[in-house]
Scaffold this active site. Structure first.
Site, PDB file in Angstrom:
ATOM      1  N   TYR A 142      34.518 -46.949  54.569  1.00 24.18           N
ATOM      2  CA  TYR A 142      35.419 -46.642  55.668  1.00 24.18           C
ATOM      3  C   TYR A 142      34.717 -46.695  57.023  1.00 24.18           C
ATOM      4  CZ  TYR A 142      39.491 -45.136  52.952  1.00 24.18           C
ATOM      5  OH  TYR A 142      40.602 -45.096  52.149  1.00 24.18           O
ATOM      6  N   LYS A 192      29.937 -46.730  40.199  1.00 25.31           N
ATOM      7  CA  LYS A 192      29.941 -48.069  39.602  1.00 25.31           C
ATOM      8  C   LYS A 192      28.474 -48.478  39.510  1.00 25.31           C
ATOM      9  CE  LYS A 192      32.043 -51.817  38.132  1.00 25.31           C
ATOM     10  NZ  LYS A 192      32.811 -51.864  36.877  1.00 25.31           N
ATOM     11  N   ASP A 224      35.951 -47.596  36.763  1.00 24.55           N
ATOM     12  CA  ASP A 224      37.041 -48.311  36.074  1.00 24.55           C
ATOM     13  C   ASP A 224      37.509 -47.553  34.834  1.00 24.55           C
ATOM     14  OD1 ASP A 224      34.545 -48.929  35.003  1.00 24.55           O
ATOM     15  OD2 ASP A 224      34.952 -51.063  34.708  1.00 24.55           O
ATOM     16  N   ASP A 248      39.876 -42.225  47.403  1.00 25.54           N
ATOM     17  CA  ASP A 248      41.185 -42.596  47.945  1.00 25.54           C
ATOM     18  C   ASP A 248      42.066 -43.137  46.818  1.00 25.54           C
ATOM     19  OD1 ASP A 248      43.155 -43.213  49.927  1.00 25.54           O
ATOM     20  OD2 ASP A 248      42.536 -45.317  49.775  1.00 25.54           O
ATOM     21  N   ASP A 252      45.367 -40.966  44.484  1.00 27.48           N
ATOM     22  CA  ASP A 252      46.767 -41.404  44.372  1.00 27.48           C
ATOM     23  C   ASP A 252      47.151 -41.584  42.906  1.00 27.48           C
ATOM     24  OD1 ASP A 252      47.041 -41.468  47.150  1.00 27.48           O
ATOM     25  OD2 ASP A 252      48.108 -43.388  47.139  1.00 27.48           O
TER      26      ASP A 252
END
Ligand code: IPM
Ligand code: MG
Length: 372
Positions: A142, A192, A224, A248, A252
């Site tokens: 970001y 990751k 993942d 983020d 959701d």
């Protein structure tokens, strides 16, 4: 009487509607528990672009720093979608997080019993879920430089950068461990590490911090497979900690468990007290529902206020250290839902939904009873 200065930033779309609900909740709590909430208001996001030509003014940051807590509604909408990235409503929110130093974003996901069948998942999978996503909020993709999009004769080209320094990882992971100590003593660190260097560092630092908390179990999980496990076996999780973009996305996804994106609250903290002299608050924070501005239903009075109401509970818990008041707000939501109250996003066919104000009224009745 403890004075608590709260800067309200309603923002765009349904932001003002849900913020009004949170404000009513704080006023009821204030009356019952001896706080005098002093509210000030300012513009952010698209509303600030329309009025001042910028999504966040310097003086708004200064006002935020002079308050005990900031409460934000939502930012963004189709009206401002054509603007370049740096001047969009979202840029205002990101700058606010960065300039206030709010590195720790807490996004709890709790499945209320009455809503176990409100999700597309099987009720037996989601019943009893109680987890918290701890998202790093001021670093990573970001904010990393370089970040640009170039249109060159040879073709278009873009770059974003994912940097993390060890201190940035250590402080957020440490907070996750402290939280786990107050909960079920388990931390899942998400990365990751099979591909990214930042993730390899993240894993190393998380392991070092974990060694200081022998009473807390640490597991590492690749992002993942974590995404899959989050909907397949969500009860496995207690505290999840991860970098900005992973947080983020997964927060959701986790909202599906709770029945609606409208359910989730958040707190963004920096761990220091506010700068305001005489502030009664131990930890400065910005509180906001996780959902966006929902322009399709803005102004209709039907938005789900639960994310905002539960964010008010987080303000009581994290900024005022008032656990009984926070728990009462959460229980009031629980009881209202158990009694059958539903907003439009939660109602099943045949059920009559309540509007934002009526639903909030039901929660306040319960709250008055619980605190009275
Ligand atoms: C969130 C939002 C923001 C983010 C947007 C509005 C910039 O999606 O708070 O999760 O990406 O952090
Ligand atoms: Mg998001």
């Amino acid at each position: 009487m403890t004075e608590v200065h709260v800067l309200l930033l309603p923002g765009d779309g349904i932001g003002p509607e849900v913020l009004a609900a949170a404000r009513r909740v704080l006023e009821v709590v204030g009356n019952q528990r001896g706080y005098r909430f002093v509210f000030a208001e300012d513009l952010v996001g698209g509303a600030a672009i329309d009025a001042y030509g910028t999504p966040l003014r310097d003086e708004t940051i200064a006002r935020a720093l002079q308050s005990d807590a900031v409460f934000l509604g939502a930012v963004g909408g189709p009206k401002w979608d054509h603007l370049p990235k740096a001047t969009r409503p979202e840029a205002g929110l990101l700058r606010l997080r960065k300039e206030l130093g709010l590195f720790a974003n807490l996004r709890p996901v709790r499945v209320f019993d009455a809503l176990a069948d409100a999700t597309p998942l099987k009720p037996e999978v989601v019943r009893g879920v109680d987890l918290i996503v701890v998202r790093e909020l001021t670093g990573g993709l970001y904010f990393g430089q370089p970040s640009e999009l170039r249109r060159e004769p040879s073709g278009r080209w873009a770059v974003d950068t994912l940097p993390y320094r060890e201190e940035e990882i250590a402080r957020i992971v440490d907070l996750a461990f402290q939280l786990a100590r107050q909960r079920r003593h388990k931390v899942t660190s998400v990365d990751k590490a099979n591909v990214l260097n930042t993730s390899a560092l993240w894993r190393e630092v998380a392991t070092e911090i974990g060694a200081r908390y022998p009473d807390v179990t640490l597991e590492h999980q690749l992002v993942d497979s974590c995404a899959m496990r989050l909907v397949a076996r969500p009860r496995d999780f207690d505290v999840l900690v991860m970098e900005n973009l992973f947080g983020d996305i997964l927060s959701d996804e986790a909202a599906v468990l709770a029945g609606s994106l409208g359910m989730l609250p958040s707190a963004s903290l920096h761990g220091r007290p506010p700068e305001r002299p005489g502030s009664p608050v131990r930890r400065f924070g910005l509180y906001e529902p996780v959902h966006g501005s929902a322009p399709d239903i803005a102004g209709k009075g039907i938005a789900n206020p639960i994310g905002a109401i539960l964010s008010a509970a987080m303000l009581l818990r994290w900024s005022l250290d008032d656990e009984p008041a926070a728990a009462a707000v959460e229980q009031a939501v629980d009881v209202a839902l158990a009694s059958g109250a539903r907003t439009a996003d939660l109602a099943r066919p045949g059920e009559t939904p309540l509007g934002t104000e009526a639903f909030t009224g039901r929660v306040l009745e319960e709250l008055d009873r619980l605190l009275g």
